[in-house]
Design a protein around this motif. Structure first.
Motif, mmCIF file in Angstrom:
data_model
loop_
_atom_site.group_PDB
_atom_site.id
_atom_site.type_symbol
_atom_site.label_atom_id
_atom_site.label_comp_id
_atom_site.label_asym_id
_atom_site.label_seq_id
_atom_site.Cartn_x
_atom_site.Cartn_y
_atom_site.Cartn_z
ATOM 1 N N UNK A 69 0.843 -1.190 0.000
ATOM 2 C CA UNK A 69 0.000 0.000 0.000
ATOM 3 C C UNK A 69 0.880 1.241 0.000
ATOM 4 N N UNK A 70 0.208 2.409 -0.038
ATOM 5 C CA UNK A 70 0.934 3.665 0.037
ATOM 6 C C UNK A 70 1.501 4.089 -1.299
ATOM 7 N N UNK A 71 2.249 5.176 -1.320
ATOM 8 C CA UNK A 71 2.758 5.720 -2.581
ATOM 9 C C UNK A 71 4.018 5.005 -3.067
ATOM 10 N N UNK A 72 4.339 5.252 -4.308
ATOM 11 C CA UNK A 72 5.640 4.851 -4.840
ATOM 12 C C UNK A 72 6.662 5.825 -4.257
ATOM 13 N N UNK A 111 -1.779 7.083 -4.656
ATOM 14 C CA UNK A 111 -1.029 8.292 -4.960
ATOM 15 C C UNK A 111 -0.707 8.384 -6.436
ATOM 16 N N UNK A 112 0.063 9.362 -6.794
ATOM 17 C CA UNK A 112 0.406 9.580 -8.202
ATOM 18 C C UNK A 112 1.795 9.026 -8.512
ATOM 19 N N UNK A 113 2.076 8.939 -9.784
ATOM 20 C CA UNK A 113 3.421 8.531 -10.200
ATOM 21 C C UNK A 113 4.365 9.701 -9.912
ATOM 22 N N UNK A 162 7.483 13.859 -17.252
ATOM 23 C CA UNK A 162 8.845 13.317 -17.184
ATOM 24 C C UNK A 162 8.933 11.886 -17.698
ATOM 25 N N UNK A 163 7.778 11.224 -17.849
ATOM 26 C CA UNK A 163 7.811 9.857 -18.364
ATOM 27 C C UNK A 163 8.381 9.826 -19.781
ATOM 28 N N UNK A 186 2.975 -0.898 -13.771
ATOM 29 C CA UNK A 186 2.276 -0.354 -12.604
ATOM 30 C C UNK A 186 0.796 -0.746 -12.590
ATOM 31 N N UNK A 187 0.387 -1.650 -13.437
ATOM 32 C CA UNK A 187 -1.025 -1.990 -13.600
ATOM 33 C C UNK A 187 -1.621 -2.597 -12.329
ATOM 34 N N UNK A 188 -2.957 -2.523 -12.228
ATOM 35 C CA UNK A 188 -3.728 -3.114 -11.131
ATOM 36 C C UNK A 188 -3.269 -2.579 -9.767
ATOM 37 N N UNK A 189 -3.387 -1.260 -9.619
ATOM 38 C CA UNK A 189 -3.180 -0.591 -8.347
ATOM 39 C C UNK A 189 -4.293 0.437 -8.171
ATOM 40 N N UNK A 190 -4.113 1.344 -7.244
ATOM 41 C CA UNK A 190 -5.070 2.431 -7.037
ATOM 42 C C UNK A 190 -4.417 3.782 -7.292
ATOM 43 N N UNK A 191 -3.494 3.807 -8.225
ATOM 44 C CA UNK A 191 -2.787 5.040 -8.560
ATOM 45 C C UNK A 191 -3.731 5.998 -9.279
#
Length: 676
Positions: free
Chosen positions: A369-372, A394-396, A423-424, A411-416
């Motif tokens: 859980x939590x952010x990257x 959270x966001x990327x 910047x990507x 990063x698929x299948x999360x709650x981002x």
């Protein structure tokens, strides 16, 4: 704190070899011949041999030769006369004239050992018959061979039967390989007699039973291809232990911590259960630790943080629980860290950013859980980053753009949520980008056009708006593109139209627009395309028939008009064709009846007219046929009864006349029928 354990010869084996299919343990060997250089270059003992004994050696080899198959005898054509030391292929002799080295590895030998008189070779030091096609059992008179022999290699043949206990007489052996044969039965206790063994290879046979405790007597052993057991603690000189891809069960014994010389420990792909032992922290020389693909449970022990020499740690595909411990940051030499497919929880620790040597990081399929953490941007050498199938939020972070070496970002299948950071676009080396099944929103940043080497782009099930990336296939590399379930409203980008590398394209459930005939071209590799539930208009192009590898074509729920092009019959790999809920008119082309693999044909809710083509009755694999809600007329053809695999038939909402053909009553697999 790592634990100490006393050495104990009396411990019983708890892990069983059930059949020994792929046991692997060694350091890299360039070839067995390299061992010959080492051993045969040593000065041989002083030998005195009579002429009679020389003749007996030659006779023993010639007798064996004539009992091998004809092709082998040709290979050994240099074996003739009474002097085996006179240019006989594969034979080397002492100055005394006695044979001390017989090396016939990889010569295509066919036959058995039954006619080889081992007692006539009293001074042999090396016997290498590996990588041939020898078969049968090893004769019991193998024990009569020279007691001086140091190398015996019968590996990679077709030998059968049990391993003869007479091998226990060969007490000078330092290298013994019986690997890659068909030996069965157990490993006998005689193995403990071979006190000089440094290398023992018994892998890839059909051995069963427990590992004999006598193996613990082999104190000189440093390369073992065998099974793990509790006596492993006596093998203090082992540097490499490969036991992966077996059927090992039970727990990893605490005594593993006694193997302080280990550099490489690989126990993966077994059925090991229980905790990772705390004693593993004693293995301070470990550079590789593979415990993945087992059934290990509990948390990651803190003692693993003591393994500062590790560069490859793989604990994935187990049942590990608890958080990723912060001490993971102590392992500064790690290049690979795989913890995926466990039940790890909590957040990704900031300390992960201390692993600046990491190339591959896999934390997917957990409950994180939590952010990257922004500290992940310190991992400038990362080439693969898998965080998918967690509960991250959270966001990327903008800092993701600093990972310029990334090839794979999943990063698929999360709650981002939030927008994709501009910047990507710095990740110009990406070949795989997975953002699917999150809560991302906003437009795709223009900077993504800088990523020109993508092979797979996954944007599905988000809330993206605006245009698809303009240069999505500029590098002509894109194979898989999925943007299902968003709010894209643009036409198809030109680069995608011309993307001949496409294999799988899914754009359904958006609001994409454009003339369907102008938006797509010819795709020689295309296997699957779904454009349903969009706002495409215009007429279907005959070019779809030139997509010869196409198995799935779905353009349902659009505003397509005009006739179905008969050229679709040339797409002979089609298995599913769905053109329902459009404004198609004209007749159903009879050419659809020549699609041999078609199992689903959905043309419902259009303005099709005319009769059902008789050729549809030739679609032997058809399981679903839905022609409902059209203007079809005439008789329901009796050929429909030939569709014996049909499970669903819907012809409702048309203008058919005459009676229902009797043949439909013979369709025994039919579970859904609507002729109203």
């Amino acid at each position: 704190m790592a634990h100490e354990y006393p050495s104990s010869y009396s411990l019983l084996s708890r892990l069983i070899i059930t059949p020994c299919f792929f046991i692997f343990l060694l350091f890299p060997l360039s070839s067995i011949s390299s061992f010959h250089v080492i051993f045969t270059s040593t000065s041989a003992p002083t030998i005195t041999i009579s002429k009679v004994e020389q003749d007996q050696e030659a006779l023993a080899l010639l007798t064996w030769k004539v009992n091998l198959d004809n092709q082998t005898q040709v290979l050994l054509s240099s074996w003739f006369g009474r002097n085996s030391c006179h240019h006989w292929f594969g034979v080397a002799c002492h100055r005394s004239g006695s044979v001390f080295d017989l090396n016939l590895q990889n010569c295509g030998l066919r036959g058995t050992l039954q006619n080889l008189n081992f007692s006539s070779l009293p001074n042999l030091l090396t016997l290498n018959l590996s990588n041939n096609s020898l078969h049968g059992t090893i004769p019991t008179n193998i024990g009569n061979i020279s007691k001086l022999i140091t190398i015996l290699d019968f590996g990679s043949n077709h030998f059968t039967g049990v391993i003869p206990e007479q091998l226990g007489f060969l007490t000078s052996l330092s290298f013994l390989s019986l690997a890659s044969n068909n030996f069965r039965g157990s490993i006998l206790p005689f193995i403990g007699n071979l006190k000089n063994l440094t290398i023992l290879h018994l892998y890839k046979n059909e051995l069963s039973g427990s590992i004999p405790q006598e193996i613990g007597l082999l104190s000189s052993l440093n390369h073992l291809k065998l099974e793990i057991n509790n006596l492993i603690g006596n093998l203090r000189n082992l540097t490499t232990l490969y036991l992966y891809r077996n059927k090992l069960s039970g727990s990893i014994p605490q005594e593993i911590g006694l193997l302080r010389s280990l550099n490489d420990l690989e126990l993966s792909n077994n059925n090991l259960i229980g905790l990772i032992p705390h004693s593993i922290g004693n293995l301070r020389n470990l550079t590789t630790l593979h415990l993945h693909t087992n059934k290990l449970s509990g948390s990651i022990p803190q003692e693993i943080g003591l393994l500062r020499s590790l560069n490859d740690l793989q604990l994935s595909t187990n049942n590990l629980i608890g958080p990723i411990p912060p001490f993971i940051g102590n392992m500064r030499n790690l290049t690979t860290l795989y913890l995926h497919t466990n039940k790890l929880s909590g957040s990704i620790p900031q300390e992960i950013g201390l692993l600046r040597s990491l190339n591959d990081l896999g934390l997917s399929n957990n409950n994180l859980i939590g952010p990257i953490p922004p500290s992940i941007s310190n991992l400038r050498n990362l080439t693969t980053l898998y965080l998918n199938v967690n509960k991250l939020s959270g966001s990327i972070p903008q800092e993701i753009g600093l990972l310029r070496s990334l090839n794979f970002l999943e990063l698929s299948f999360n709650n981002l949520y939030g927008s994709i950071p501009a910047s990507i676009g710095n990740l110009s080396s990406l070949t795989y980008l997975g953002l699917g099944h999150n809560k991302f929103s906003g437009a795709i940043p223009l900077e993504m056009n800088n990523i020109t080497h993508l092979k797979s782009l996954q944007l599905y099930e988000n809330n993206f708006i605006g245009q698809l990336p303009d240069e999505i296939c500029l590098g002509r590399a894109l194979v898989n593109f999925t943007a299902v379930g968003n709010h894209f409203t643009s036409p198809i980008p030109k680069s995608l139209k011309n993307c001949t590398s496409s294999f799988r394209v899914r754009l359904e459930r958006n609001q994409l627009i454009g003339d369907i005939a102008e938006s797509f071209g010819v795709y020689p590799n295309l296997n699957y395309i779904d454009l349903s539930s969009n706002n495409f208009y215009g007429e279907l192009s005959e070019k779809w028939g030139q997509c010869h590898k196409l198995t799935h074509l779905n353009i349902s729920n659009n505003n397509i008009s005009g006739a179905i092009p008969p050229q679709l019959g040339r797409a002979t790999q089609l298995q599913r064709l769905d053109l329902s809920s459009n404004h198609l008119s004209g007749k159903i082309p009879k050419e659809l009846g020549i699609l041999p693999l078609l199992f689903e044909l959905l043309l419902t809710n259009n303005d099709l007219s005319g009769s059902i083509p008789l050729k549809l009755g030739k679609l032997a694999d058809l399981q679903t046929l839905d022609l409902a809600s059209n203007n079809l007329s005439g008789k329901i053809p009796k050929q429909i009864g030939n569709l014996l695999k049909l499970s669903s038939l819907n012809l409702s909402g048309n203008r058919f006349v005459d009676s229902i053909p009797d043949e439909i009553g013979k369709m025994h697999r039919l579970g859904s029928l609507d002729l109203s």
